[in-house]
Motif scaffolding. Structure first.
Motif, PDB file in Angstrom:
ATOM      1  N   ALA A   1      18.713  -9.155  16.897  1.00 51.13           N
ATOM      2  CA  ALA A   1      19.809  -8.822  16.119  1.00 51.13           C
ATOM      3  C   ALA A   1      19.413  -7.705  15.121  1.00 51.13           C
ATOM      4  CB  ALA A   1      20.414 -10.032  15.750  1.00 51.13           C
ATOM      5  N   GLY A   2      17.973  -8.050  14.782  1.00 53.60           N
ATOM      6  CA  GLY A   2      17.520  -6.986  13.630  1.00 53.60           C
ATOM      7  C   GLY A   2      16.760  -5.895  14.308  1.00 53.60           C
ATOM      8  N   GLY A   3      16.897  -6.114  15.895  1.00 51.66           N
ATOM      9  CA  GLY A   3      16.200  -4.950  16.419  1.00 51.66           C
ATOM     10  C   GLY A   3      15.042  -5.555  17.573  1.00 51.66           C
ATOM     11  N   ALA A   4      14.893  -4.967  18.629  1.00 52.75           N
ATOM     12  CA  ALA A   4      14.079  -5.374  19.844  1.00 52.75           C
ATOM     13  C   ALA A   4      12.476  -5.086  19.399  1.00 52.75           C
ATOM     14  CB  ALA A   4      14.438  -4.791  20.885  1.00 52.75           C
ATOM     15  N   CYS A   5      12.233  -4.364  18.386  1.00 51.58           N
ATOM     16  CA  CYS A   5      10.871  -3.799  18.376  1.00 51.58           C
ATOM     17  C   CYS A   5      10.799  -3.373  16.822  1.00 51.58           C
ATOM     18  CB  CYS A   5      10.433  -2.704  19.230  1.00 51.58           C
ATOM     19  SG  CYS A   5      11.133  -1.334  19.279  1.00 51.58           S
TER      20      CYS A   5
ATOM     21  N   ALA B   1      31.997   7.878  19.089  1.00 52.56           N
ATOM     22  CA  ALA B   1      31.793   7.233  20.420  1.00 52.56           C
ATOM     23  C   ALA B   1      31.142   5.736  19.728  1.00 52.56           C
ATOM     24  CB  ALA B   1      30.981   7.880  21.340  1.00 52.56           C
ATOM     25  N   PHE B   2      30.243   6.014  18.905  1.00 52.17           N
ATOM     26  CA  PHE B   2      29.616   4.891  18.306  1.00 52.17           C
ATOM     27  C   PHE B   2      30.661   3.801  17.753  1.00 52.17           C
ATOM     28  CE2 PHE B   2      28.306   3.141  14.127  1.00 52.17           C
ATOM     29  CZ  PHE B   2      27.232   2.240  14.477  1.00 52.17           C
ATOM     30  N   TYR B   3      31.637   4.458  16.819  1.00 50.92           N
ATOM     31  CA  TYR B   3      32.503   3.738  16.160  1.00 50.92           C
ATOM     32  C   TYR B   3      33.397   3.047  17.313  1.00 50.92           C
ATOM     33  CZ  TYR B   3      36.826   2.645  13.977  1.00 50.92           C
ATOM     34  OH  TYR B   3      37.880   1.939  13.498  1.00 50.92           O
ATOM     35  N   THR B   4      34.069   3.728  18.525  1.00 47.05           N
ATOM     36  CA  THR B   4      34.846   3.254  19.325  1.00 47.05           C
ATOM     37  C   THR B   4      34.215   2.061  20.132  1.00 47.05           C
ATOM     38  OG1 THR B   4      35.862   5.526  19.373  1.00 47.05           O
ATOM     39  CG2 THR B   4      36.132   3.952  21.409  1.00 47.05           C
ATOM     40  N   ARG B   5      32.852   2.144  20.429  1.00 46.19           N
ATOM     41  CA  ARG B   5      32.350   1.390  21.504  1.00 46.19           C
ATOM     42  C   ARG B   5      32.186  -0.009  20.423  1.00 46.19           C
ATOM     43  NH1 ARG B   5      27.287  -0.642  20.929  1.00 46.19           N
ATOM     44  NH2 ARG B   5      26.614   1.098  19.205  1.00 46.19           N
ATOM     45  N   ILE B   6      31.986  -0.131  19.391  1.00 49.27           N
ATOM     46  CA  ILE B   6      31.881  -1.347  18.551  1.00 49.27           C
ATOM     47  C   ILE B   6      33.405  -1.823  18.059  1.00 49.27           C
ATOM     48  CG2 ILE B   6      31.156  -2.249  16.368  1.00 49.27           C
ATOM     49  CD1 ILE B   6      28.622  -0.738  16.642  1.00 49.27           C
TER      50      ILE B   6
ATOM     51  N   LYS C   1      23.629   9.873  21.729  1.00 48.30           N
ATOM     52  CA  LYS C   1      24.159   8.674  22.293  1.00 48.30           C
ATOM     53  C   LYS C   1      25.279   8.053  21.709  1.00 48.30           C
ATOM     54  CE  LYS C   1      19.164   7.925  23.808  1.00 48.30           C
ATOM     55  NZ  LYS C   1      17.954   6.932  23.634  1.00 48.30           N
ATOM     56  N   ASP C   2      25.738   6.871  21.890  1.00 48.60           N
ATOM     57  CA  ASP C   2      26.651   6.126  21.168  1.00 48.60           C
ATOM     58  C   ASP C   2      26.009   4.978  20.531  1.00 48.60           C
ATOM     59  OD1 ASP C   2      26.335   4.485  23.267  1.00 48.60           O
ATOM     60  OD2 ASP C   2      28.391   4.185  23.809  1.00 48.60           O
ATOM     61  N   ALA C   3      24.533   4.869  20.538  1.00 54.20           N
ATOM     62  CA  ALA C   3      24.132   3.692  19.833  1.00 54.20           C
ATOM     63  C   ALA C   3      22.644   4.192  19.318  1.00 54.20           C
ATOM     64  CB  ALA C   3      23.930   2.492  20.848  1.00 54.20           C
ATOM     65  N   PHE C   4      22.404   3.382  18.155  1.00 53.67           N
ATOM     66  CA  PHE C   4      20.958   3.720  17.541  1.00 53.67           C
ATOM     67  C   PHE C   4      19.899   3.022  18.152  1.00 53.67           C
ATOM     68  CE2 PHE C   4      24.463   4.822  14.342  1.00 53.67           C
ATOM     69  CZ  PHE C   4      24.049   5.925  13.963  1.00 53.67           C
ATOM     70  N   THR C   5      20.016   1.849  18.829  1.00 54.09           N
ATOM     71  CA  THR C   5      19.304   1.017  19.368  1.00 54.09           C
ATOM     72  C   THR C   5      19.598   0.741  20.748  1.00 54.09           C
ATOM     73  OG1 THR C   5      20.061  -1.079  18.494  1.00 54.09           O
ATOM     74  CG2 THR C   5      18.614   0.129  16.824  1.00 54.09           C
ATOM     75  N   SER C   6      18.681  -0.160  21.464  1.00 55.28           N
ATOM     76  CA  SER C   6      18.760  -0.477  22.771  1.00 55.28           C
ATOM     77  C   SER C   6      20.016  -1.362  23.002  1.00 55.28           C
ATOM     78  CB  SER C   6      17.683  -1.319  23.310  1.00 55.28           C
ATOM     79  OG  SER C   6      17.316  -2.327  22.640  1.00 55.28           O
ATOM     80  N   SER C   7      20.217  -2.298  21.843  1.00 54.98           N
ATOM     81  CA  SER C   7      21.490  -3.288  22.063  1.00 54.98           C
ATOM     82  C   SER C   7      22.632  -2.732  21.668  1.00 54.98           C
ATOM     83  CB  SER C   7      21.126  -4.571  21.306  1.00 54.98           C
ATOM     84  OG  SER C   7      21.040  -4.122  19.909  1.00 54.98           O
ATOM     85  N   GLY C   8      22.405  -1.460  20.432  1.00 56.49           N
ATOM     86  CA  GLY C   8      23.537  -1.011  19.978  1.00 56.49           C
ATOM     87  C   GLY C   8      24.286  -2.045  18.879  1.00 56.49           C
ATOM     88  N   ILE C   9      24.133  -3.109  18.551  1.00 56.22           N
ATOM     89  CA  ILE C   9      24.665  -3.905  17.801  1.00 56.22           C
ATOM     90  C   ILE C   9      23.674  -4.675  16.743  1.00 56.22           C
ATOM     91  CG2 ILE C   9      26.678  -4.507  19.096  1.00 56.22           C
ATOM     92  CD1 ILE C   9      25.395  -7.260  19.990  1.00 56.22           C
ATOM     93  N   THR C  10      22.760  -4.024  16.297  1.00 56.73           N
ATOM     94  CA  THR C  10      21.749  -4.540  15.323  1.00 56.73           C
ATOM     95  C   THR C  10      22.599  -4.651  14.281  1.00 56.73           C
ATOM     96  OG1 THR C  10      20.975  -2.506  14.687  1.00 56.73           O
ATOM     97  CG2 THR C  10      19.893  -3.590  16.532  1.00 56.73           C
TER      98      THR C  10
END
Length: 214
Positions: A79-83, A182-187, A144-153
């Motif tokens: 949740a805080g990031g994968a790496c 797109a980031f906003y819409t996805r979440i 992209k539409d996310a800043f991280t691999s999960s997109g929901i950090t």
């Protein structure tokens, strides 16, 4: 352990922590306070700094919105990031969410303060300040539409929560930044997000703290 999240029954600083709790699948119950019920709660001494929100959890009583979100980031794997890189990105976005909140709350009227600055300054905020800030966000997304691999950090959810409060006032404010939109819409379309914004949690409906400038 079912955690207890306490805040006022409005969409303001407590919205980011709620987004993190709900979208990361944690069990929680909400206690919504009003201006009438809050003084008694404040006197109780439960709130470490005499403020809401607070989260009562296995770590004790966690105060401050950012600290609650960071707690979720540590509590839930990834949740805080994968790496390390993603953890840093999430932390950066949480800081950025505060920048947007501070700029927004300085000019935009609220339920409690109908006019903070002249209308011309509010207009300049939406016409100049926000596009300048969003240009950096758009670039950082790198197409992209996310800043991280999960997109929901937790950092992404913190930033989204401020964007949503802004979109309630000016729905078109992301139209010129397609990746950010797109980031906003996805979440926005996540089940946890929909549950929150449609009033299907123990907090019920969350009226906007911010209102239109008139």
């Amino acid at each position: 352990m079912v955690m207890t999240f306490s805040y006022f029954g409005i969409m303001a600083k407590g919205f980011g922590p709620l987004m993190c709790l709900e979208n990361h699948g944690l069990e929680w119950e909400g206690k919504a306070y009003t201006m009438d019920t809050w003084p008694e709660m404040k006197k109780s001494g439960v709130c470490p700094f005499g403020q809401l929100p607070i989260l009562e959890c296995d770590a004790g009583v966690v105060a401050q919105s950012a600290a609650i979100m960071q707690y979720v980031g540590r509590k839930v794997a990834g949740a805080g990031g994968a790496c390390e890189k993603e953890i840093a990105v999430s932390d950066m976005l949480m800081g950025l969410s505060e920048d947007f909140w501070n700029a927004y709350s300085k000019v935009q009227p609220t339920l409690f303060v109908a006019k903070k600055v002249p209308l011309e300054e509010v207009a300049a905020f939406w016409a100049t300040t926000i596009p300048e800030k969003l240009a950096y966000v758009e670039s950082f997304l790198k197409g992209k539409d996310a800043f991280t691999s999960s997109g929901i950090t937790v950092g992404e959810l913190a930033l989204w929560s401020v964007f949503h409060m802004m979109a309630r006032i000016t729905p078109e404010f992301l139209d010129k930044t397609p990746n950010t939109k797109a980031f906003y819409t996805r979440i926005l379309n996540l089940p946890g997000t929909q549950k929150l914004i449609t009033g299907k949690t123990s907090f019920g409906e969350l009226p906007s703290y911010f209102i239109k400038a008139e």
